[in-house]
Write a protein that holds these residues in place. Sequence first.
Motif, PDB file in Angstrom:
ATOM      1  N   LEU A  13       0.811  -1.215   0.000  1.00 58.14           N
ATOM      2  CA  LEU A  13       0.000   0.000   0.000  1.00 58.14           C
ATOM      3  C   LEU A  13       0.847   1.269   0.000  1.00 58.14           C
ATOM      4  N   VAL A  14       2.151   1.084   0.204  1.00 60.99           N
ATOM      5  CA  VAL A  14       3.050   2.225   0.383  1.00 60.99           C
ATOM      6  C   VAL A  14       3.741   2.579  -0.930  1.00 60.99           C
ATOM      7  N   ALA A  15       3.996   3.863  -1.122  1.00 62.30           N
ATOM      8  CA  ALA A  15       4.690   4.331  -2.331  1.00 62.30           C
ATOM      9  C   ALA A  15       6.097   3.734  -2.386  1.00 62.30           C
ATOM     10  N   GLU A  16       6.650   3.663  -3.570  1.00 61.47           N
ATOM     11  CA  GLU A  16       7.933   2.971  -3.796  1.00 61.47           C
ATOM     12  C   GLU A  16       9.066   3.518  -2.928  1.00 61.47           C
ATOM     13  N   LYS A  17       9.089   4.814  -2.699  1.00 59.00           N
ATOM     14  CA  LYS A  17      10.212   5.418  -1.971  1.00 59.00           C
ATOM     15  C   LYS A  17      10.267   4.981  -0.500  1.00 59.00           C
ATOM     16  N   ASP A  18       9.111   4.556   0.052  1.00 64.82           N
ATOM     17  CA  ASP A  18       9.087   4.127   1.455  1.00 64.82           C
ATOM     18  C   ASP A  18       8.919   2.620   1.597  1.00 64.82           C
ATOM     19  N   ASN A  19       8.846   1.925   0.488  1.00 62.90           N
ATOM     20  CA  ASN A  19       8.569   0.495   0.498  1.00 62.90           C
ATOM     21  C   ASN A  19       9.623  -0.294   1.277  1.00 62.90           C
ATOM     22  N   ALA A  20      10.888   0.022   1.041  1.00 63.64           N
ATOM     23  CA  ALA A  20      11.981  -0.717   1.681  1.00 63.64           C
ATOM     24  C   ALA A  20      11.964  -0.541   3.198  1.00 63.64           C
ATOM     25  N   GLU A  21      11.680   0.677   3.655  1.00 62.68           N
ATOM     26  CA  GLU A  21      11.667   0.932   5.098  1.00 62.68           C
ATOM     27  C   GLU A  21      10.577   0.116   5.796  1.00 62.68           C
ATOM     28  N   VAL A  22       9.405   0.030   5.163  1.00 65.22           N
ATOM     29  CA  VAL A  22       8.302  -0.736   5.752  1.00 65.22           C
ATOM     30  C   VAL A  22       8.651  -2.220   5.790  1.00 65.22           C
ATOM     31  N   LYS A  23       9.231  -2.731   4.707  1.00 65.16           N
ATOM     32  CA  LYS A  23       9.626  -4.140   4.668  1.00 65.16           C
ATOM     33  C   LYS A  23      10.666  -4.448   5.742  1.00 65.16           C
ATOM     34  N   ASP A  24      11.640  -3.553   5.901  1.00 66.05           N
ATOM     35  CA  ASP A  24      12.693  -3.757   6.907  1.00 66.05           C
ATOM     36  C   ASP A  24      12.109  -3.837   8.318  1.00 66.05           C
ATOM     37  N   LEU A  25      11.049  -3.087   8.564  1.00 62.18           N
ATOM     38  CA  LEU A  25      10.416  -3.077   9.883  1.00 62.18           C
ATOM     39  C   LEU A  25       9.870  -4.463  10.230  1.00 62.18           C
ATOM     40  N   PHE A  26       9.381  -5.187   9.210  1.00 61.43           N
ATOM     41  CA  PHE A  26       8.779  -6.504   9.441  1.00 61.43           C
ATOM     42  C   PHE A  26       9.768  -7.660   9.224  1.00 61.43           C
ATOM     43  N   GLN A  27      10.983  -7.320   8.828  1.00 58.35           N
ATOM     44  CA  GLN A  27      12.000  -8.348   8.647  1.00 58.35           C
ATOM     45  C   GLN A  27      12.511  -8.753  10.029  1.00 58.35           C
ATOM     46  N   ASP A  28      12.244  -9.982  10.447  1.00 63.74           N
ATOM     47  CA  ASP A  28      12.620 -10.441  11.795  1.00 63.74           C
ATOM     48  C   ASP A  28      12.121  -9.445  12.840  1.00 63.74           C
TER      49      ASP A  28
END
Length: 419
Positions: free
Chosen positions: A223-238
């Motif tokens: 649901l997040v724009a591309e520029k913030d996508n990585a940060e959101v994914k990192d939050l849920f990584q482990d």
Amino acid sequence: MSIRESEILELIKSCSKDKASESKLESLFSEILQKYDRTKSHLSLLENATKHDYDSILITELNLKEPGPRIVYVNDGFTKMTGYSREEVIGKTPRILQGEKTDRHVLDRLKKRLIDGQAFFGHTVNYRKDGSEFINQWDIHPLTNSEGEITHWVSYQRDITERQETSKVLFDATIDFEELEENSKRTFVDLDIQGNIISSNKSFREILKRDVDELKEIKIWDLVAEKDNAEVKDLFQDFDADVISEDNYTWEFKSDGDQKLMLEADVKSFVSSDHTVIRIHFDNVSLRNRVIETLKKKSENIEDLLKSHDEFVMKFKKDENGEIYCSYVSESYQDITGLSQATLLDQGIESVVSKKTADIIRESLTKAFGGKRCSEKCEYVGKNDGTIAMIQSFKPIVNEKENKVEAVKSVALLELGID
């Protein structure tokens, strides 16, 4: 399985006529336990969802006629706020919190709203188990079953005796207030640790223009724009709750058209039924910025719009002769009454209240300087000689070294009973 459950199963076995009846009773007992566990889970979610906003939660039966409505549930916040234990209040009525200064007009409005099946928001003086007073703010809503029938009432409560809001925006009548109010309601989504959306409230779905079924099929970072996508994914990584940033995250979400939708995310987690649930509360930054811009156009001095206009604070001291005087009053006194602060500070409290209120305040200040907190209904004089109804609390300020009351802090709050 607990000892208690084992004992019940043994009792079922000993009382059963045959294996068939034993099996039926065990099945019924298992179903009751499952319903109990689901109820506990729902109450846990309810408390976690509201613990930052309310001091206590109370649930009552539907019937409003005396001796009802009977209390069926209170949380730890209720026992802490009122001094009553769960055992003392279950089966009783919330009327045990009422007393001499409880406003009957507010209670009448409350009763009418509930009879009509409507939510209610308001406040009045209530009493703790030890008899001490506090100003209780209610936010009451109906609980319904699967058929949409009201079965219970849930009351979120807060002790606002010493409330001091740091800011409150007053909107110009030309602003589309209803739209702002709807969009300003708390927006949240619940996720598992893989980023799957478990549930979301109406506000979240509406601002993203998504329905429940759509959200079940995607991850939060979709649901997040591309520029913030990585940060959101990192939050849920482990995912680790201990390493979540204390500062809120600001992410751009995909929305219709070219308009950017910036949401500020406050990320928290809690455990429910042995599963970690991640709850994200969102503040609509885009909306907030539009509101501020609109307000700036309406006023050259934005600071005036950020002052609280529903309460004022006073401080009372004693002079060398032991006479009580008002040494401080906040600027919001003038906003509410239309009279200058100097009127109160120079001429004294008796010059700006009704005659009846002057006696009440003298009595309350005597109590407070004697070390006792209290709250009273008061009437202040307005600019055009009208009266303004307030609920005023008085709190002694104690000098711990000398063990004596050196001043009294007082908060006067506009009477409120919003239907």
